[in-house]
Write a protein that holds these residues in place. Structure first.
Motif, PDB file in Angstrom:
ATOM      1  N   GLU A 331       0.856  -1.172   0.000  1.00 19.74           N
ATOM      2  CA  GLU A 331       0.000   0.000   0.000  1.00 19.74           C
ATOM      3  C   GLU A 331       0.896   1.227   0.000  1.00 19.74           C
ATOM      4  O   GLU A 331       2.087   1.161   0.255  1.00 19.74           O
ATOM      5  CB  GLU A 331      -0.922   0.017   1.210  1.00 19.74           C
ATOM      6  CG  GLU A 331      -0.171   0.037   2.536  1.00 19.74           C
ATOM      7  CD  GLU A 331      -1.124   0.158   3.698  1.00 19.74           C
ATOM      8  OE1 GLU A 331      -2.090   0.907   3.559  1.00 19.74           O
ATOM      9  OE2 GLU A 331      -0.907  -0.471   4.708  1.00 19.74           O
TER      10      GLU A 331
ATOM     11  N   PRO B 158      -2.530  -1.100  -6.817  1.00 23.33           N
ATOM     12  CA  PRO B 158      -3.783  -1.205  -6.074  1.00 23.33           C
ATOM     13  C   PRO B 158      -3.648  -2.237  -4.965  1.00 23.33           C
ATOM     14  O   PRO B 158      -2.990  -3.252  -5.131  1.00 23.33           O
ATOM     15  CB  PRO B 158      -4.781  -1.670  -7.139  1.00 23.33           C
ATOM     16  CG  PRO B 158      -3.943  -2.323  -8.181  1.00 23.33           C
ATOM     17  CD  PRO B 158      -2.623  -1.625  -8.173  1.00 23.33           C
ATOM     18  N   ARG B 159      -4.259  -1.933  -3.836  1.00 23.45           N
ATOM     19  CA  ARG B 159      -4.175  -2.878  -2.724  1.00 23.45           C
ATOM     20  C   ARG B 159      -5.217  -3.970  -2.906  1.00 23.45           C
ATOM     21  O   ARG B 159      -6.404  -3.694  -3.007  1.00 23.45           O
ATOM     22  CB  ARG B 159      -4.407  -2.147  -1.411  1.00 23.45           C
ATOM     23  CG  ARG B 159      -4.180  -3.048  -0.234  1.00 23.45           C
ATOM     24  CD  ARG B 159      -4.308  -2.316   1.058  1.00 23.45           C
ATOM     25  NE  ARG B 159      -4.049  -3.224   2.166  1.00 23.45           N
ATOM     26  CZ  ARG B 159      -4.142  -2.891   3.423  1.00 23.45           C
ATOM     27  NH1 ARG B 159      -4.474  -1.673   3.752  1.00 23.45           N
ATOM     28  NH2 ARG B 159      -3.891  -3.757   4.373  1.00 23.45           N
ATOM     29  N   VAL B 160      -4.717  -5.176  -2.968  1.00 25.78           N
ATOM     30  CA  VAL B 160      -5.618  -6.311  -3.161  1.00 25.78           C
ATOM     31  C   VAL B 160      -5.529  -7.198  -1.936  1.00 25.78           C
ATOM     32  O   VAL B 160      -4.435  -7.594  -1.521  1.00 25.78           O
ATOM     33  CB  VAL B 160      -5.212  -7.109  -4.420  1.00 25.78           C
ATOM     34  CG1 VAL B 160      -6.153  -8.288  -4.625  1.00 25.78           C
ATOM     35  CG2 VAL B 160      -5.212  -6.210  -5.645  1.00 25.78           C
ATOM     36  N   GLY B 161      -6.643  -7.519  -1.330  1.00 25.85           N
ATOM     37  CA  GLY B 161      -6.650  -8.372  -0.151  1.00 25.85           C
ATOM     38  C   GLY B 161      -6.355  -9.813  -0.524  1.00 25.85           C
ATOM     39  O   GLY B 161      -6.389 -10.191  -1.701  1.00 25.85           O
ATOM     40  N   ASP B 162      -6.091 -10.606   0.487  1.00 27.82           N
ATOM     41  CA  ASP B 162      -5.845 -12.026   0.251  1.00 27.82           C
ATOM     42  C   ASP B 162      -7.121 -12.697  -0.259  1.00 27.82           C
ATOM     43  O   ASP B 162      -8.226 -12.395   0.187  1.00 27.82           O
ATOM     44  CB  ASP B 162      -5.448 -12.710   1.566  1.00 27.82           C
ATOM     45  CG  ASP B 162      -4.008 -12.379   1.951  1.00 27.82           C
ATOM     46  OD1 ASP B 162      -3.283 -11.857   1.087  1.00 27.82           O
ATOM     47  OD2 ASP B 162      -3.630 -12.636   3.097  1.00 27.82           O
ATOM     48  N   SER B 164      -9.063 -12.749  -2.941  1.00 28.46           N
ATOM     49  CA  SER B 164     -10.217 -12.113  -3.565  1.00 28.46           C
ATOM     50  C   SER B 164     -10.430 -12.748  -4.937  1.00 28.46           C
ATOM     51  O   SER B 164      -9.483 -13.241  -5.545  1.00 28.46           O
ATOM     52  CB  SER B 164      -9.979 -10.609  -3.702  1.00 28.46           C
ATOM     53  OG  SER B 164      -8.779 -10.401  -4.392  1.00 28.46           O
ATOM     54  N   GLY B 165     -11.631 -12.764  -5.385  1.00 29.44           N
ATOM     55  CA  GLY B 165     -11.924 -13.311  -6.708  1.00 29.44           C
ATOM     56  C   GLY B 165     -11.925 -14.832  -6.720  1.00 29.44           C
ATOM     57  O   GLY B 165     -12.070 -15.491  -5.694  1.00 29.44           O
ATOM     58  N   SER B 167     -10.076 -18.468  -7.829  1.00 22.27           N
ATOM     59  CA  SER B 167      -8.758 -19.045  -8.124  1.00 22.27           C
ATOM     60  C   SER B 167      -8.892 -20.556  -8.239  1.00 22.27           C
ATOM     61  O   SER B 167      -9.798 -21.169  -7.656  1.00 22.27           O
ATOM     62  CB  SER B 167      -7.763 -18.691  -7.021  1.00 22.27           C
ATOM     63  OG  SER B 167      -8.196 -19.231  -5.790  1.00 22.27           O
ATOM     64  N   LYS B 189     -13.460 -16.689  -3.598  1.00 21.09           N
ATOM     65  CA  LYS B 189     -12.943 -15.997  -2.408  1.00 21.09           C
ATOM     66  C   LYS B 189     -12.370 -17.044  -1.448  1.00 21.09           C
ATOM     67  O   LYS B 189     -11.442 -17.727  -1.805  1.00 21.09           O
ATOM     68  CB  LYS B 189     -14.007 -15.117  -1.780  1.00 21.09           C
ATOM     69  CG  LYS B 189     -14.371 -13.951  -2.702  1.00 21.09           C
ATOM     70  CD  LYS B 189     -15.197 -12.927  -2.016  1.00 21.09           C
ATOM     71  CE  LYS B 189     -15.412 -11.738  -2.972  1.00 21.09           C
ATOM     72  NZ  LYS B 189     -16.287 -10.727  -2.407  1.00 21.09           N
TER      73      LYS B 189
END
Lengths: 562, 301
Positions: A331, B158-162, B164-165, B167, B189
């Motif tokens: 970030e 961009p900050r992407v969380g663990d 997501s989407g 896989s 997710k």
């Protein structure tokens, strides 16, 4: 189900064996106490009496070194490695004491001269307490007297499956390194110098070389196959020893003595190489032990430095630390603020000199806070404090360690996948924390590896490489004796050594005191390949440059070098 | 009017171009960042390990000199007002060809890795030298002639969380001592579904007509919940051959821990606790096993 019960019984037997072995063989190797029945004093050592008096004997060993007769012995590497009954007798004699006084060596056709060196063994039990506190106190008194003259104090904390036995592989190699240092100091002292420099005349006295070997029970079982299961127990023990204060206490005593012995400020760069310095090296679980002993003071020093940074700069530095600590994925706030020079600079107290961890066997997450600190800007007088070097070829820490960690962290949660990896990966092998890479220079004269066997011999035959290494280092010493290039003293910048080069892999401040480097397997091939000329050269050169920078820092105070 | 405005805008843009594209267009770009679109102004992401490589023009510019260095220099913040401050720092790395036969140093193939940790502008300069000369001032050689000074704009991604989407993973696993497994899973997710086939090798290659040689192959389906360390889940395993006193469908509890990857492919430690026969004394019917799972290319954790 029967098969299952058999497996269970076998597992129980292994656990029982490991536990029993761990409980039974708990005894010192060198620091015996004849009054303590648990100290297992060998019969051949007899009952020793100590007077507590130190004596100076000009003839003994050819080394003018303070010592206590009953705690020390005069020896040499050829005597320790001698074959046959005479060699066995001598090794027995050395194994009864904790202070080895190594004889001076005259120049000969086959060897460079040196002025001798001392090796002290300090041993700690599984709870981190000295095995023989009286003996340790006497050892510190002797070291204090030895540091009345300029000296290089090199501490080494061994790792898993090693101990303080007289012919332990790590201890044998450590002796070779001390001898190389002694030769280097003698060679440096004999360099021609102009007498009109107002500093010194030719020749100067070589610094005394004092080795301190921190022994602990790195292995409990020697049976092949089974000894691998001591991983969890020994790792936990290493941290316990580091946490419980005995080692911290010993290191702080050494530091205090070193600082006292330095006296007033250094006058010239060259003189920095003639004052007393302390370097602590920890390998494998010894690195874990050393880090546990020092992490609190390191983090405290960083915190203090940030608070002491002037005015608004400090506010920004604190903000950088705090926002860094909150993140778990890339970030914006992780970055040094744009126009990074506004962030600091800070200066972290470096009175403790240099701490080097080599292939440390502990989890990377322990470095998280210092990693934040490595993002700060430092003053140009900042001296290196903490260096971690981890071989990319270290399959023990790279392969076996994460599996061990997966079990030992079973009851702990991780708040992100990134943090989980920092919990299972080795301290020096976690890429996001890497600041540098140590790579072999594509030179043609890199010494080939060797392997030798024999009692008390260093397996990698380190001693053989000492003379060529010292001869080549003289060019460096000549450079340093004058006014060194400023680039050379930005030790977290690009550095070239004889056989290797240290390259930043991210834009850390070139005066960053916290270096976390992955090491090319061509420099350190595996977990135990730490006593080889390529790596020892790097250590010596880096330490010498650090000493030089400390001298300049003292000289110029807070004035910027650039 | 509109057309006149457009022309004016185009003219303004043309005038502004040199300010944002500072590379002299007459000189070739000798360096490039792998994976970043080659352009006069390169853009790189913050805190991501980049590979800086020589271009063909860069190789030509070296003119037989064996050593190539890249000097990375930070040029202060986006505002650029502090460009000349003492905070400008140069980072030097050596670009070299790998020594013959040493696969461990493939990263050095006329390339080097570098992570930018500050937002703002950096410049890259290719330098060349005949021999090692560091730490002398000219030790890092001279600027390679004809090469442009290349500018890089570094910005946070961009900050992407663990997790997501969506896989997918597919794998091979080894369950000591004699069982191997192949399987695949898909996660939405944090929730995933898996299907795996397990073979008991001695039984699989043994005599299939032997009545004691049963269930050489079993099939399992699992529902998994993904956490930071790995996953937890429940499974149902189907045993095609009937065994006396045992169920054909057996329930189990599964747990997987993700270990550091090997050559970029994730490795897992997987534990399986299976209930072979639901009885009151169920603890006697539990069997436990561990497995090592190796994800295959294309898997995304």
């Amino acid at each position: 189900m029967t098969e299952c019960r058999c497996k269970g019984a076998m597992l129980a037997m292994v656990v029982a064996g490991v536990t029993a072995s761990a409980c039974i063989s708990h005894a010192p190797r060198r620091t015996f106490d004849s009054l303590d029945p648990g100290s297992n004093l060998p019969e051949y050592c007899g009952t020793r009496q100590t007077t507590g008096d130190t004596t100076k004997n000009a003839e003994d060993c050819g080394v003018r070194t303070p010592h206590i007769a009953s705690d020390s012995v005069c020896t040499s590497i050829p005597q320790l490695t001698a074959v046959g009954a005479a060699g066995d007798l001598h090794r027995q004699r050395v194994s009864c004491v904790s202070h080895e006084r190594h004889e001076a060596v005259e120049k000969s056709a086959t060897s460079l001269p040196h002025a001798g060196f001392d090796l002290h063994v300090l041993e700690f039990d599984d709870e981190g307490q000295p095995w023989n506190r009286d003996l340790q106190d006497r050892a510190f008194e002797v070291i204090r007297q030895q540091l009345s003259e300029p000296a290089v104090v090199l501490g080494f904390v061994h790792g898993w499956k090693n101990d303080a036995s007289v012919c332990n592989g790590n201890l044998s190699c450590f002796r070779d390194v001390l001898e190389i240092l002694a030769k280097a100091e003698t060679a440096f002292s004999m360099l021609p110098r102009p007498a009109d420099a107002g500093v010194t005349t030719t020749p100067i006295a070589p610094r005394r070389v004092v080795g301190v070997y921190f022994g602990w029970r790195g292995g409990t079982i020697k049976t092949r196959g089974i000894k691998q299961v001591t991983f969890w127990g020994r790792k936990h023990t290493a941290h316990t020893i580091g946490d419980n204060g005995g080692v911290t206490n010993a290191i702080e005593r050494l530091r205090a003595m070193v600082i006292n012995s330095r006296g007033s400020g250094v006058k010239t760069p060259g003189q920095a190489l003639r004052t007393t310095s302390l370097v602590m090296v920890g390998h494998s679980f010894g690195g874990a032990l050393l880090y546990s002993a020092l992490a609190t003071s390191l983090n405290a020093a960083v915190g203090e430095a940030i608070q002491k940074a002037p005015g608004a700069e400090a506010t920004r530095a604190r903000a950088a630390m705090e926002t860094g600590a909150r993140r778990s994925a890339p970030e914006k706030s992780l970055a040094l603020p744009a126009g990074g020079g506004d962030t600091g600079p800070v200066e972290v107290d470096s009175s403790g000199d240099l701490v080097v961890l080599v292939n440390p066997a502990m989890e990377a997450s322990r470095f998280a806070n210092l990693h934040r600190a490595s993002k700060l800007q430092f003053t140009s007088t900042q001296v290196p404090i903490f260096v971690t070097l981890a071989s990319e070829g270290d399959s023990a820490v790279g392969g076996f360690f994460p599996i061990g960690q997966a079990f030992s962290t079973i009851a702990r949660s991780a708040r992100s996948r990134e943090i989980w990896f920092s919990m299972v990966k080795g301290f020096g092998l976690y890429e996001p924390y890497h600041t540098h890479r140590l790579v072999l220079k594509p030179a043609t004269d890199v010494p080939e590896r060797e392997e030798v066997s024999g009692e008390c011999r260093c397996k990698s035959n380190m001693g053989k490489f000492g003379d060529p290494l010292v001869t080549r280092l003289l060019d460096l010493y000549k450079t340093l004796d004058g006014t060194p290039d400023e680039e050379m003293l930005r030790l977290a910048g690009y550095q070239e050594m004889l056989y290797s080069r240290l390259e930043p892999v991210r834009d850390v401040d070139p005066n960053n005191p916290f270096i976390m480097a992955s090491v090319d397997p061509a420099v350190v091939a595996d977990h135990n390949d730490i006593f080889n000329p390529r790596f020892v050269d790097f250590l010596i050169e880096f330490v010498v440059r650090s000493e030089l920078k400390r001298g300049l820092s003292n000289q110029y105070g807070q004035r910027r070098l650039r | 009017m509109t057309r006149a405005r457009a022309v004016l805008s185009a003219a303004c843009l043309a005038l502004m171009m040199p300010a944002v594209v500072p590379v002299a267009s007459a000189q070739p770009a000798c360096l490039t960042i792998k994976g970043v679109t080659p352009a006069n102004e390169l853009a790189a992401l913050l805190d991501v390990a980049n590979t800086i490589e020589l271009t063909e023009d860069g190789r030509k510019a070296l003119e037989q000199m064996p050593l190539a260095y890249v000097q990375v220099e930070y040029q202060a913040g986006a505002g650029g007002s502090a460009a000349a401050s003492a905070s400008n720092q140069a980072y030097v790395r050596l670009l070299e060809d790998p020594p013959a036969g040493n696969s461990s140093r493939q990263n050095d193939r006329a390339a080097t890795r570098f992570t930018f940790t500050r937002e703002g502008r950096y410049t890259l300069q290719l330098r060349r030298a005949k021999e090692f000369g560091w730490p002398n001032t000219d030790g890092k050689g001279e600027p390679a002639p004809g090469c442009a000074l290349q500018h890089i704009k570094v910005k946070a991604g961009p900050r992407v969380g663990d997790f997501s989407g969506t896989s997918g993973q597919w794998w091979l696993a080894y369950r000591p001592a004699t069982r191997v497994e192949a399987g695949g899973s898909i996660f939405f997710k944090r929730v995933g579904f898996a299907l795996s086939v397990e073979a008991n090798v001695p039984r699989f290659i043994g005599d299939r007509d032997d009545p004691s040689n049963f269930n050489p192959v079993t099939v399992a389906t699992e529902v998994r919940w993904r956490g930071s360390r790995g996953y937890l889940g429940g499974s149902i395993r189907y045993y095609p051959d009937e065994e006396e006193g045992l169920e054909q469908y057996r329930f189990g509890f599964v747990a997987g821990e993700e270990l550091p990857s090997f050559k970029g492919l994730p490795i897992w430690l997987v534990a399986d606790l299976r209930l072979d026969d639901p009885k009151v004394t169920f603890w006697r019917e539990l069997s436990f096993s561990l497995a090592f799972r190796f994800d295959l290319p294309g898997s995304r954790p």
